[in-house]
Scaffold this active site. Structure first.
Site, PDB file in Angstrom:
ATOM      1  CG  HIS A 184     -44.972  26.981  -6.201  1.00  0.00           C
ATOM      2  ND1 HIS A 184     -45.461  25.958  -6.985  1.00  0.00           N
ATOM      3  CD2 HIS A 184     -44.530  27.935  -7.056  1.00  0.00           C
ATOM      4  CE1 HIS A 184     -45.329  26.290  -8.249  1.00  0.00           C
ATOM      5  NE2 HIS A 184     -44.771  27.478  -8.318  1.00  0.00           N
TER       6      HIS A 184
ATOM      7  CE  LYS B  59     -43.692  24.906 -13.215  1.00  0.00           C
ATOM      8  NZ  LYS B  59     -43.694  25.996 -14.209  1.00  0.00           N
TER       9      LYS B  59
ATOM     10  CG  ASP C 183     -47.581  27.693 -14.045  1.00  0.00           C
ATOM     11  OD1 ASP C 183     -47.712  28.672 -13.289  1.00  0.00           O
ATOM     12  OD2 ASP C 183     -46.528  27.053 -14.158  1.00  0.00           O
TER      13      ASP C 183
ATOM     14  N   GLY D 105     -43.377  31.376 -12.787  1.00  0.00           N
ATOM     15  CA  GLY D 105     -42.775  32.475 -12.056  1.00  0.00           C
ATOM     16  C   GLY D 105     -41.269  32.343 -11.927  1.00  0.00           C
ATOM     17  CB  SER D 106     -38.653  34.813 -11.191  1.00  0.00           C
ATOM     18  OG  SER D 106     -38.849  35.478 -12.419  1.00  0.00           O
ATOM     19  N   GLY D 107     -37.657  32.333  -9.714  1.00  0.00           N
ATOM     20  CA  GLY D 107     -37.261  31.662  -8.485  1.00  0.00           C
ATOM     21  C   GLY D 107     -36.976  30.188  -8.657  1.00  0.00           C
ATOM     22  CG  HIS D 108     -39.499  27.709  -9.923  1.00  0.00           C
ATOM     23  ND1 HIS D 108     -39.561  27.236  -8.631  1.00  0.00           N
ATOM     24  CD2 HIS D 108     -40.712  28.256 -10.178  1.00  0.00           C
ATOM     25  CE1 HIS D 108     -40.768  27.484  -8.131  1.00  0.00           C
ATOM     26  NE2 HIS D 108     -41.477  28.108  -9.042  1.00  0.00           N
TER      27      HIS D 108
END
Length: 315
Positions: free
Chosen positions: A201, A87, A92, A54-57
């Protein structure tokens, strides 16, 4: 919530357009679904490398697309097969399994390696088994270099397993992040509290405790890492001190200084390092430490040229 955004629902799309505009020499963006692809993909005869989440990393993973690191499955198949670096988070793993199945239906050979280097907890809210964290970036860089050399899919996959087997990580948080769509912290930490063993997360870690000096935090993170492999006197390591997004670089260097001292007292030598916000959780304050036991092969591949938005150096 204070963020440099327009509308929460547009953050990811607008950020991807920004990446495309800023790095048009390195990558291209495909939307619906959102995929970042190496500009010159597919490279014929080269094993393709794909990772994601996901985005945000950011900069993981899109910031690591380019020469010497990551390429995307169908778009990067140059006839030599594709390696998925995954990961160990349930979502994922599930999505990459589906992608591999779809690719197989189009006669694209795919191998997958699941990264599970986090020593903090055995299971979390999002995983069965250990989480995949810092070693993911190291595997992407090292395996990307091997793919550029022309190694075959089996060889690149085995190298990825080697990195995972010799890498260990653990992180901590001083604050939560705020997901734009939620508009509030993912979890609550008191002003005088920290969480040891946190996931990227916001998953809970080993313990919540009162804030301590950096040297004590480094020991709480590094001792379990060293004991787990175990790392031993005489080992040479790559030390990765990662910022979670809201930690100033000056603090990461304080952490690195304490880490260097901690390892030096145990006869473990840092011969390569990476310091900075490379696997983030939006604006979470905190850090993670990853150690990778090095040999001549891993060191040479780490030193190989890389040119991506988030990581780059010449030979």
């Amino acid at each position: 919530m204070k963020k440099l955004i327009n509308k929460p629902e547009d953050v990811v799309t607008e950020a991807l357009h920004g990446m495309a505009a800023a790095h048009a020499d390195l990558l291209r963006i495909q939307f619906d679904p959102n995929v970042i692809v190496r500009l010159d993909a597919p490279v014929q005869g080269k094993v393709g490398l794909v990772s994601g989440g996901g985005s945000g990393h950011e900069p993981m993973h899109g910031g690591f697309v380019g020469l010497g690191m990551l390429d995307a499955t169908k778009a990067v198949d140059g006839g030599a097969g594709v390696l998925h670096i995954v990961k160990n988070y349930t979502g994922d793993v599930m999505n990459f399994e589906m992608a591999a199945e779809l690719a197989g239906g189009e006669n694209i050979q795919v191998e997958a390696v699941v990264i599970d280097d986090d020593v903090a907890v055995q299971d979390s809210l999002y995983t069965a088994g250990r989480r995949g964290v810092g070693a993911t970036v190291l595997a992407e860089k090292i395996c990307g270099a091997a793919a550029e050399e022309g190694r075959n899919l089996s060889e690149v996959s085995e190298l990825c397993r080697k990195v995972n087997a010799n890498g260990r990580s653990m992180g901590m948080a001083l604050t939560s992040c705020i997901v734009p769509a939620a508009g509030k912290p993912t979890f609550e930490l008191g002003d005088d509290e920290m969480e040891i063993g946190i996931g990227i997360h916001g998953e809970p870690g080993r313990e919540r405790m009162k804030l301590a000096p950096a040297a004590e935090i480094v020991e709480k993170l590094t001792a379990p890492i060293v004991e787990d492999l175990p790392f031993e006197q005489g080992d040479q390591v790559l030390a990765f001190v990662n910022g979670m997004g809201g930690t100033p670089l000056i603090e990461l260097y304080v952490v690195y200084n304490d880490l260097n001292r901690f390892l030096g007292e145990r006869g473990i030598t840092i011969t390569r390092n990476l310091i900075g916000p490379y696997i983030t959780s939006l604006e979470m304050a905190g850090c993670s430490i990853t150690l990778l036991k090095l040999d001549d092969e891993l060191t040479r591949l780490w030193d190989a040229p890389v040119k991506t938005a988030g990581l780059r150096w010449a030979a």
